[in-house]
Design a protein around this motif. Structure first.
Motif, PDB file in Angstrom:
ATOM      1  N   SER A  66       0.460   1.685  13.158  1.00 51.31           N
ATOM      2  CA  SER A  66       0.039   0.479  13.853  1.00 51.31           C
ATOM      3  C   SER A  66      -1.144  -0.170  13.143  1.00 51.31           C
ATOM      4  CB  SER A  66      -0.329   0.817  15.303  1.00 51.31           C
ATOM      5  OG  SER A  66      -0.824  -0.327  15.974  1.00 51.31           O
ATOM      6  N   ALA A  67      -2.137   0.664  12.770  1.00 52.98           N
ATOM      7  CA  ALA A  67      -3.310   0.131  12.069  1.00 52.98           C
ATOM      8  C   ALA A  67      -2.914  -0.439  10.718  1.00 52.98           C
ATOM      9  CB  ALA A  67      -4.350   1.237  11.893  1.00 52.98           C
ATOM     10  N   MET A  68      -2.005   0.256  10.012  1.00 55.30           N
ATOM     11  CA  MET A  68      -1.569  -0.210   8.710  1.00 55.30           C
ATOM     12  C   MET A  68      -0.840  -1.545   8.834  1.00 55.30           C
ATOM     13  SD  MET A  68       1.211   1.459   6.082  1.00 55.30           S
ATOM     14  CE  MET A  68       2.564   0.871   7.126  1.00 55.30           C
ATOM     15  N   ASP A  69       0.066  -1.647   9.798  1.00 59.04           N
ATOM     16  CA  ASP A  69       0.832  -2.880   9.971  1.00 59.04           C
ATOM     17  C   ASP A  69      -0.090  -4.062  10.254  1.00 59.04           C
ATOM     18  OD1 ASP A  69       3.175  -1.540   9.545  1.00 59.04           O
ATOM     19  OD2 ASP A  69       3.707  -1.350  11.666  1.00 59.04           O
ATOM     20  N   GLN A  70      -1.109  -3.816  11.075  1.00 58.21           N
ATOM     21  CA  GLN A  70      -2.048  -4.885  11.385  1.00 58.21           C
ATOM     22  C   GLN A  70      -2.824  -5.309  10.141  1.00 58.21           C
ATOM     23  OE1 GLN A  70      -4.589  -3.959  14.752  1.00 58.21           O
ATOM     24  NE2 GLN A  70      -2.895  -3.052  15.895  1.00 58.21           N
ATOM     25  N   GLN A  71      -3.231  -4.307   9.328  1.00 66.34           N
ATOM     26  CA  GLN A  71      -4.006  -4.628   8.141  1.00 66.34           C
ATOM     27  C   GLN A  71      -3.141  -5.330   7.099  1.00 66.34           C
ATOM     28  OE1 GLN A  71      -7.345  -3.709   8.294  1.00 66.34           O
ATOM     29  NE2 GLN A  71      -7.571  -5.139   6.592  1.00 66.34           N
ATOM     30  N   VAL A  72      -1.910  -4.861   6.920  1.00 66.54           N
ATOM     31  CA  VAL A  72      -0.995  -5.509   5.977  1.00 66.54           C
ATOM     32  C   VAL A  72      -0.724  -6.947   6.413  1.00 66.54           C
ATOM     33  CG1 VAL A  72       1.378  -5.512   5.118  1.00 66.54           C
ATOM     34  CG2 VAL A  72       0.076  -3.381   5.162  1.00 66.54           C
ATOM     35  N   SER A  73      -0.521  -7.128   7.716  1.00 69.39           N
ATOM     36  CA  SER A  73      -0.278  -8.470   8.231  1.00 69.39           C
ATOM     37  C   SER A  73      -1.477  -9.381   7.976  1.00 69.39           C
ATOM     38  CB  SER A  73       0.024  -8.404   9.732  1.00 69.39           C
ATOM     39  OG  SER A  73       0.212  -9.694  10.266  1.00 69.39           O
TER      40      SER A  73
END
Length: 337
Positions: free
Chosen positions: A183-190
């Motif tokens: 979840s944290a990764m997806d938010q940062q990538v986004s």
């Protein structure tokens, strides 16, 4: 292409490569807050991506622990069943021999002498006594061994159950951890991708510059073969979590490059940072893995003592850059040799 040795780059190409654009090299970028923000977001996303990959690898290891514990538990059950069967068998034999002793089948030497009708009768009785004693000793020994095997099987089963429970709990925690990291990764990538969209066309074009794509001579051996593969991917796209053949992240490129050389290495930068042996910056040679940042979240492969090839970040193709321009070096590992 992999498998074909090429000629060394010209001095001019080296100079171009040494100043090639890198997301983490502020001096080679336009003075732009938007571009700097994109670079920062990309580095943060890459670290979270590596964290996510590491958690997945840890989960596989925990599952392996659980599978082994369950197999040990099953094996312990089989050993316990056999030990119980042996115990029943030999306890029965001991009981029979004990019962026989109460019925007068066993005598002392004196009683045998007193009741014997002749010398031969005495010898026969003594022989029978010896056989019964031997049988009884053998049965007692086997009964003792069966009881000992049963105790060991029980202890082994208890240990296996404990390990299985710990592995199950650890796996459950890792599943939650993976979900949180994802979840944290997806938010940062986004966030990084959204920031990329705010860049100007010239900035995007500068990021997309593949840099030096001229032929490079590589050394013989596994390190050279790995480097040859990595160099052949210049111009390929960077995608978080990609594993090739035309899109990569930093650690997947290193893993596939060494796989092409017949050498298996881990998928994650944190584990790649433990490979082989450490070398100093002055000792860097072609094929060495250079791990960057204090969190060891990025990796490149040395082309020579000055340059490295790597998959940098989204928006930037696989390219050659100056080793020291990529970021602060954490550790340098020589995988082979």
């Amino acid at each position: 292409m992999p498998g074909k040795r090429t000629t060394r780059t010209t001095a001019a190409a080296v100079a171009i490569a040494a100043t090639a654009l890198m997301p983490s090299q502020a001096s080679a970028q336009p003075s732009s807050d938007a571009l700097n923000t994109y670079n920062d977001l990309s580095r943060q996303a890459e670290k979270l991506h590596e964290d996510h990959l590491k958690a997945q690898e840890d989960l596989k290891a925990k599952q392996g622990d659980l599978d082994k514990a369950n197999a040990d538990l099953q094996r312990a059950g089989q050993v316990a069943d056999k030990a119980k069967a042996d115990e029943d068998l030999f306890r029965g034999r001991v009981d029979l021999l004990t019962e026989a002793s109460f019925e007068g089948a066993r005598f002392t030497q004196l009683s045998a002498l007193l009741v014997s009708e002749s010398q031969q009768d005495f010898l026969n009785r003594m022989s029978a006594m010896s056989m019964i004693a031997q049988d009884n000793s053998e049965a007692m020994g086997k009964l003792s061994a069966a009881l000992d095997a049963a105790r060991k099987a029980q202890a082994f089963a208890q240990d296996a159950q404990k390990r299985a429970g710990e592995a199950t709990d650890g796996a459950a925690k890792l599943v939650n951890d993976i979900a949180a990291k994802k979840s944290a990764m997806d938010q940062q990538v986004s966030a990084a991708r959204n920031q990329y969209q705010s860049l100007t066309s010239p900035q995007k074009a500068q990021l997309a510059n593949p840099g030096d794509t001229s032929p490079v001579q590589v050394p013989a051996g596994a390190a050279g073969a790995a480097l040859e593969f990595a160099l052949a991917q210049r111009g390929d796209t960077y995608v978080f979590g990609a594993n090739g053949p035309d899109a990569w992240d930093c650690s997947s490129l290193m893993q596939k490059a060494y796989a092409a050389a017949g050498v298996s290495i881990p998928r994650v930068t944190y584990d790649q940072a433990k490979l082989g042996r450490a070398v100093t910056r002055a000792q860097v040679a072609p094929g060495d893995l250079i791990i960057y940042y204090s969190g060891q979240s990025h990796v490149a492969m040395a082309v020579d003592n000055v340059r490295a090839v790597h998959a940098s970040t989204e928006g930037v193709p696989v390219l050659i850059a100056n080793i020291d321009s990529i970021g602060p070096i954490s550790v340098i590992r020589r995988v082979v040799g």
